[in-house]
Design a protein around this motif. Sequence first.
Motif, PDB file in Angstrom:
ATOM      1  N   UNK A 260       4.534  -8.351  12.021  1.00  0.00           N
ATOM      2  CA  UNK A 260       5.790  -7.906  12.837  1.00  0.00           C
ATOM      3  C   UNK A 260       5.127  -6.688  13.625  1.00  0.00           C
ATOM      4  N   UNK A 261       4.500  -5.849  13.010  1.00  0.00           N
ATOM      5  CA  UNK A 261       3.917  -4.797  13.650  1.00  0.00           C
ATOM      6  C   UNK A 261       3.174  -5.233  15.060  1.00  0.00           C
TER       7      UNK A 261
ATOM      8  N   UNK B 250       8.443   2.746   7.412  1.00  0.00           N
ATOM      9  CA  UNK B 250       7.139   2.623   8.279  1.00  0.00           C
ATOM     10  C   UNK B 250       7.617   2.073   9.261  1.00  0.00           C
ATOM     11  N   UNK B 251       8.303   0.731   9.568  1.00  0.00           N
ATOM     12  CA  UNK B 251       8.649   0.207  10.552  1.00  0.00           C
ATOM     13  C   UNK B 251       9.722   0.648  11.434  1.00  0.00           C
TER      14      UNK B 251
ATOM     15  N   UNK C 145       2.145  -3.358   4.837  1.00  0.00           N
ATOM     16  CA  UNK C 145       1.114  -4.211   4.655  1.00  0.00           C
ATOM     17  C   UNK C 145       1.566  -5.624   5.072  1.00  0.00           C
ATOM     18  N   UNK C 146       2.817  -5.934   4.084  1.00  0.00           N
ATOM     19  CA  UNK C 146       3.439  -7.251   4.251  1.00  0.00           C
ATOM     20  C   UNK C 146       3.955  -7.716   5.765  1.00  0.00           C
TER      21      UNK C 146
ATOM     22  N   UNK D 153       0.786  -1.413   0.036  1.00  0.00           N
ATOM     23  CA  UNK D 153       0.002   0.052  -0.084  1.00  0.00           C
ATOM     24  C   UNK D 153       0.779   1.209   0.053  1.00  0.00           C
ATOM     25  N   UNK D 154       0.517   2.328  -0.782  1.00  0.00           N
ATOM     26  CA  UNK D 154       1.353   3.509  -0.854  1.00  0.00           C
ATOM     27  C   UNK D 154       1.362   4.195   0.429  1.00  0.00           C
TER      28      UNK D 154
END
Length: 362
Positions: A99-100, A54-55, A94-95, A1-2
């Motif tokens: 993990x999140x 992001x992560x 998303x993938x 997702x962008x």
Amino acid sequence: MPALSRPVTAAFSVLTFVGVLSGAALAGQPLGAPGPVSLATTLAGLLWLQRRWPVAGLLLGISTVAALRTADLTVAGWLWPATFLYVTALLAARPRTRLVIVVAAVHALCAFNFEWTVLQHPAGRAMAAVGTESLWIGAVVAATLSYRNWLGWRDEILQRLRADLEEQRTAERLRVAQEVHDTVAHTLAVVGVHVNVAADALDSAPEEAREALRLAQEVRRKAMADLSSLVGVLRDERRPPAAPLPLGELAERVRGTGLDTVLTVTGDEEGCPLPVLLVTSAIVREALTNAVRHAAAAKVTVTVHYGAVTEVTVRDDGRGPAGRPAGHGLAGLAERVAALGGEFSAGAADGGGFLVRASIPA
């Protein structure tokens, strides 16, 4: 997702900055204290870093909260200040959803352990402090995942709609191509016969040659009108489809070439659906064109019955299949009839000649 758009990221940053300072104020810290301001500024800035990583932005944010809490520079909270960091990580990575979620669980566990073992708070107090924040983060994660799944479902529906639309456009282009093929082939066949008659009679029978040329010109004029109608449909999708060419006019054109044409029409033509009328006209036109161009026939018989099942039969007494080159006309007709749930056949007729037959349900 962008990545999230800049306006959304800016809104998340403002909410994080204001929320952290407000939480610190509610906990009794002054707004001007260095700890809450540093935490609010850092978390707000990390949201912009998350647009690309992001992560990584989430992990840095959690580390910042833990560092300031262990240094006793802020008492705003363990988990909730990073709320929008979790939201952004789930939407953009998303993938790495699992993990999140694991990071959130470890985050909560470490916070509880610090409250209980380092700060020596009773287990009940530590659970109350961290448990409330854990429930908040859990609810945020669930809502974010639901929203993300909704976005995926919406995108899938849009893709299906686009695919269906493209299939419809392709089918319409094929239909128009078939109509153009039928119109041009029929016109060239009829005009060619009249021109040949005129050439043969030019010296011996000028009047007959003149009449043949007049008929050829008339056929060409009507064919140009048909093609103009088809092009008009392509240019303006709001225009209704062109009406099928009357069978009587088709038969009359072929008679003008000298081929004995017998047409018999029965049943309720006005009550027949337009798609069936169009295919019926196309079948008769293609069969008559082939009889004029390839069959060397003396007579062709056309029988059409309109009803719950429209029956079309065209038979000539020409050379049969051996005299007809393979082309796209009959194959295209077979596809159009099959699309309407009907049956189509074309081949040698008993007793000689060529037979085209179709059954099309209304």
